[in-house]
Every structure is written in structure tokens, then in C-alpha cells.
Scaffold this motif. Structure first.
Motif, PDB file in Angstrom:
ATOM      1  N   LYS A  40      -1.949   8.907   6.088  1.00 16.77           N
ATOM      2  CA  LYS A  40      -3.304   9.453   6.129  1.00 16.77           C
ATOM      3  C   LYS A  40      -3.495  10.327   7.370  1.00 16.77           C
ATOM      4  O   LYS A  40      -2.761  10.197   8.366  1.00 16.77           O
ATOM      5  N   PHE A  41      -4.477  11.192   7.269  1.00 14.30           N
ATOM      6  CA  PHE A  41      -4.822  12.090   8.370  1.00 14.30           C
ATOM      7  C   PHE A  41      -6.199  11.676   8.857  1.00 14.30           C
ATOM      8  O   PHE A  41      -7.185  11.753   8.120  1.00 14.30           O
ATOM      9  N   THR A  42      -6.284  11.219  10.109  1.00 15.32           N
ATOM     10  CA  THR A  42      -7.537  10.703  10.645  1.00 15.32           C
ATOM     11  C   THR A  42      -7.861  11.355  11.984  1.00 15.32           C
ATOM     12  O   THR A  42      -7.129  11.163  12.970  1.00 15.32           O
ATOM     13  N   LYS A  43      -8.924  12.146  11.978  1.00 14.98           N
ATOM     14  CA  LYS A  43      -9.420  12.780  13.208  1.00 14.98           C
ATOM     15  C   LYS A  43      -8.322  13.506  13.976  1.00 14.98           C
ATOM     16  O   LYS A  43      -8.221  13.421  15.202  1.00 14.98           O
ATOM     17  N   GLY A 143     -10.889  18.520   3.327  1.00 16.42           N
ATOM     18  CA  GLY A 143      -9.696  19.036   3.987  1.00 16.42           C
ATOM     19  C   GLY A 143      -8.416  18.573   3.328  1.00 16.42           C
ATOM     20  O   GLY A 143      -7.458  19.338   3.197  1.00 16.42           O
ATOM     21  N   GLY A 144      -8.393  17.308   2.883  1.00 19.81           N
ATOM     22  CA  GLY A 144      -7.209  16.781   2.210  1.00 19.81           C
ATOM     23  C   GLY A 144      -6.925  17.488   0.905  1.00 19.81           C
ATOM     24  O   GLY A 144      -5.776  17.836   0.600  1.00 19.81           O
ATOM     25  N   PHE A 145      -7.990  17.732   0.119  1.00 17.86           N
ATOM     26  CA  PHE A 145      -7.809  18.419  -1.157  1.00 17.86           C
ATOM     27  C   PHE A 145      -7.382  19.872  -0.950  1.00 17.86           C
ATOM     28  O   PHE A 145      -6.567  20.400  -1.708  1.00 17.86           O
ATOM     29  N   GLU A 146      -7.916  20.514   0.070  1.00 22.87           N
ATOM     30  CA  GLU A 146      -7.518  21.898   0.334  1.00 22.87           C
ATOM     31  C   GLU A 146      -6.043  21.980   0.726  1.00 22.87           C
ATOM     32  O   GLU A 146      -5.326  22.902   0.316  1.00 22.87           O
ATOM     33  N   SER A 170       6.620  20.115   7.176  1.00 18.48           N
ATOM     34  CA  SER A 170       6.276  19.435   8.420  1.00 18.48           C
ATOM     35  C   SER A 170       4.771  19.232   8.399  1.00 18.48           C
ATOM     36  O   SER A 170       4.045  19.930   7.672  1.00 18.48           O
ATOM     37  N   LEU A 171       4.298  18.274   9.170  1.00 17.19           N
ATOM     38  CA  LEU A 171       2.883  17.926   9.175  1.00 17.19           C
ATOM     39  C   LEU A 171       2.167  18.661  10.302  1.00 17.19           C
ATOM     40  O   LEU A 171       2.591  18.614  11.453  1.00 17.19           O
ATOM     41  N   GLY A 172       1.081  19.321   9.956  1.00 14.16           N
ATOM     42  CA  GLY A 172       0.306  20.046  10.941  1.00 14.16           C
ATOM     43  C   GLY A 172      -1.165  19.740  10.802  1.00 14.16           C
ATOM     44  O   GLY A 172      -1.567  18.789  10.110  1.00 14.16           O
ATOM     45  N   SER A 173      -1.991  20.538  11.437  1.00 12.49           N
ATOM     46  CA  SER A 173      -3.433  20.352  11.327  1.00 12.49           C
ATOM     47  C   SER A 173      -4.151  21.685  11.456  1.00 12.49           C
ATOM     48  O   SER A 173      -3.657  22.615  12.098  1.00 12.49           O
ATOM     49  N   GLY A 174      -5.300  21.757  10.815  1.00  9.75           N
ATOM     50  CA  GLY A 174      -6.170  22.917  10.905  1.00  9.75           C
ATOM     51  C   GLY A 174      -7.579  22.412  11.125  1.00  9.75           C
ATOM     52  O   GLY A 174      -7.779  21.331  11.669  1.00  9.75           O
ATOM     53  N   GLY A 175      -8.571  23.166  10.659  1.00  6.35           N
ATOM     54  CA  GLY A 175      -9.931  22.677  10.788  1.00  6.35           C
ATOM     55  C   GLY A 175     -10.973  23.736  10.475  1.00  6.35           C
ATOM     56  O   GLY A 175     -10.648  24.893  10.189  1.00  6.35           O
ATOM     57  N   LEU A 190      -2.584  19.686   7.277  1.00  3.68           N
ATOM     58  CA  LEU A 190      -1.915  20.925   6.889  1.00  3.68           C
ATOM     59  C   LEU A 190      -0.448  20.632   6.623  1.00  3.68           C
ATOM     60  O   LEU A 190       0.207  19.941   7.414  1.00  3.68           O
ATOM     61  N   PHE A 191       0.061  21.127   5.489  1.00  5.64           N
ATOM     62  CA  PHE A 191       1.477  20.996   5.168  1.00  5.64           C
ATOM     63  C   PHE A 191       2.145  22.349   5.367  1.00  5.64           C
ATOM     64  O   PHE A 191       1.756  23.334   4.725  1.00  5.64           O
TER      65      PHE A 191
END
Length: 243
Positions: A40-43, A143-146, A170-175, A190-191
Motif C-alpha cells: 500500500k501507499f500511505t502518505k 491517486g491509486g486508480f490513476e 520501480s515504485l515512485g510517488s507524485g501528487g 507512481l509506477f
């Protein structure tokens, strides 16, 4: 091609001719939605497992796109108690929210802000593997669905000329800035696609972990092929899943 259980109006379970009867029985009485560790992606953090351990974002994950599922999960007392899910590859649509029951907001549980929360939450599950371990990414937020949508678009384009390959990410993040100012900047998963590998690599790791997965990247069935309707399955034996 793996055959699914077809549930009719009677209580018997019809098993397709080529299906393993023991696998079919297991799927009927104890369906598995989370393979391996829950991811999971949390904060802004990628966490996995019951203890929410931080995940190495430098790791390369092979993504089992043909096993992507979406639909609804009903929560009660912070536990998932029912699933109404379909496989994306089946070309089926999950049931509409109004078909699931529990439609009276006055009976809903409250969240940590004291607001009434719909017990049925739209959710997607996507298995992936890294360093010999199996994970299932669960998405139930915008964000998860996007993130899943963008990954699915890349995969759809690539599989047209390489149907036996799966993406490595690889696992990344956006916002984004939330429309409600009090929520501020919302971080999202973000994938990042870094390569492609034969589907057999994913299947071998999943099989060694004791999970069932269809061989290779199967083509979608013809539109006129009969397919099983989605079913709402109770999960009375589910362990607590710490979303």
C-alpha cells in the motif's frame, strides 16, 4: 487457459472441464484476493505486510497485469467481509453500487473524522513480485486508480506486439493539490516502467510461493464467448487487512 467457477442460480458449483477440481473448490469456498504481502501507499510511503514495513523503492517489481482485479469491497468493523470483484481480462463489469445493498447512510459506520462512510469501497488488486516475494497492491483512492490506469495504458500498448511480456516497474510517488485546501498537497503512488520480461518469470515466482496463476499472458476471449457473471463472495474467514 484457466477456467473460472461459474455460479448458477442453484447451490451447486459448476466446474469447467479443464479446471483442477481442488483449485476450483478452494476458489469457491476460500477465494484469495491478496497474494503474498499487502502493498500500500500511505502518505508518501510504500509499505508492505501486516507490520507496514517500508519497501525498498529501488527494487524492481514484475507486475502480473493479467491478474488485475477490480470491483467492490465491503468493510465492517475495519475488516473486509465481502468482495464483488471481476478480473479485468474477463471483459466483465463489476456490479453497480446500488446493486450491492447497504444503501441507507444512517446505518453506515463512521470514519476517524466522525463522518458516515459507505461500507462498499471501490477497489482494485494487482499482484506483483520482487526479490522472490509476492505482493498485492491495493488501490481504493483517486491517486491509486490513476496510477493503475497509467500502467494499464502502457501495458495495453506494449502487449499488442509482445503479448508474452510483463512490465517491470520501480515504485515512485507524485501528487496534486486537493480541491479542499485543508487537505493540502496529496501524495500519490507512481509506477515507473523500467523494462519488460517474459510472463514465465512472474508465474514461476508466484507458483513457488504456492499461489495459482494462469500461464503466460492470455489473450482476451472473443466478445461472443459466454463468461461467468460477477459474484458477491463473503469473506467470513478473512484475516484483518490493515489498510
Amino acid at each position: 487457459m484457466k477456467q473460472e467457477i461459474v455460479k448458477g442460480t442453484h447451490t451447486a458449483v459448476t466446474i469447467a472441464e479443464n479446471a483442477d477440481p481442488f483449485q476450483a473448490f478452494a476458489d469457491a469456498v476460500a477465494p484469495q484476493y491478496i497474494l503474498g504481502k499487502l502493498l500500500k501507499f500511505t502518505k508518501g510511503d510504500w509499505l508492505a505486510g501486516e507490520n507496514s514495513e517500508r519497501v525498498d523503492q529501488k527494487a524492481s517489481f514484475i507486475v502480473g497485469m493479467p491478474a488485475l482485479m477490480t470491483g467492490w469491497v465491503r468493510w465492517h468493523e475495519f475488516k473486509p467481509v465481502e468482495h464483488a470483484m471481476v478480473s479485468i481480462g474477463s471483459r466483465l463489469l463489476p456490479p453497480g453500487r446500488d446493486e450491492l445493498g447497504h444503501n441507507d447512510p444512517s446505518t453506515w459506520e463512521t470514519d476517524d473524522r466522525g463522518d458516515k462512510r459507505d461500507p462498499w469501497q471501490l477497489t482494485s488488486y494487482l499482484p506483483m513480485v520482487a526479490n522472490g516475494e509476492v505482493f498485492t497492491f491495493a488501490a481504493s483512492s483517486k491517486g491509486g486508480f490513476e496510477a493503475l490506469g497509467k500502467l494499464s495504458r502502457v501495458y495495453a500498448a506494449h502487449r499488442r506486439h509482445a503479448p508474452d511480456k510483463l512490465p517491470v516497474v520501480s515504485l515512485g510517488s507524485g501528487g496534486y493539490d486537493h480541491s479542499r485546501r485543508e487537505y493540502g498537497y496529496v501524495k500519490t503512488p507512481l509506477f515507473l516502467v523500467t523494462g519488460w520480461v517474459p510472463a514465465s518469470q512472474f508465474n514461476e515466482i508466484v507458483a513457488l510461493a504456492g499461489y495459482d496463476f494462469p500461464d503466460g499472458n492470455e489473450p482476451a476471449p472473443p466478445k461472443d464467448t459466454a463468461a461467468p457473471a460477477s459474484a458477491v463472495k463473503r469473506d467470513d474467514m478473512d484475516d484483518d487487512i490493515p489498510f
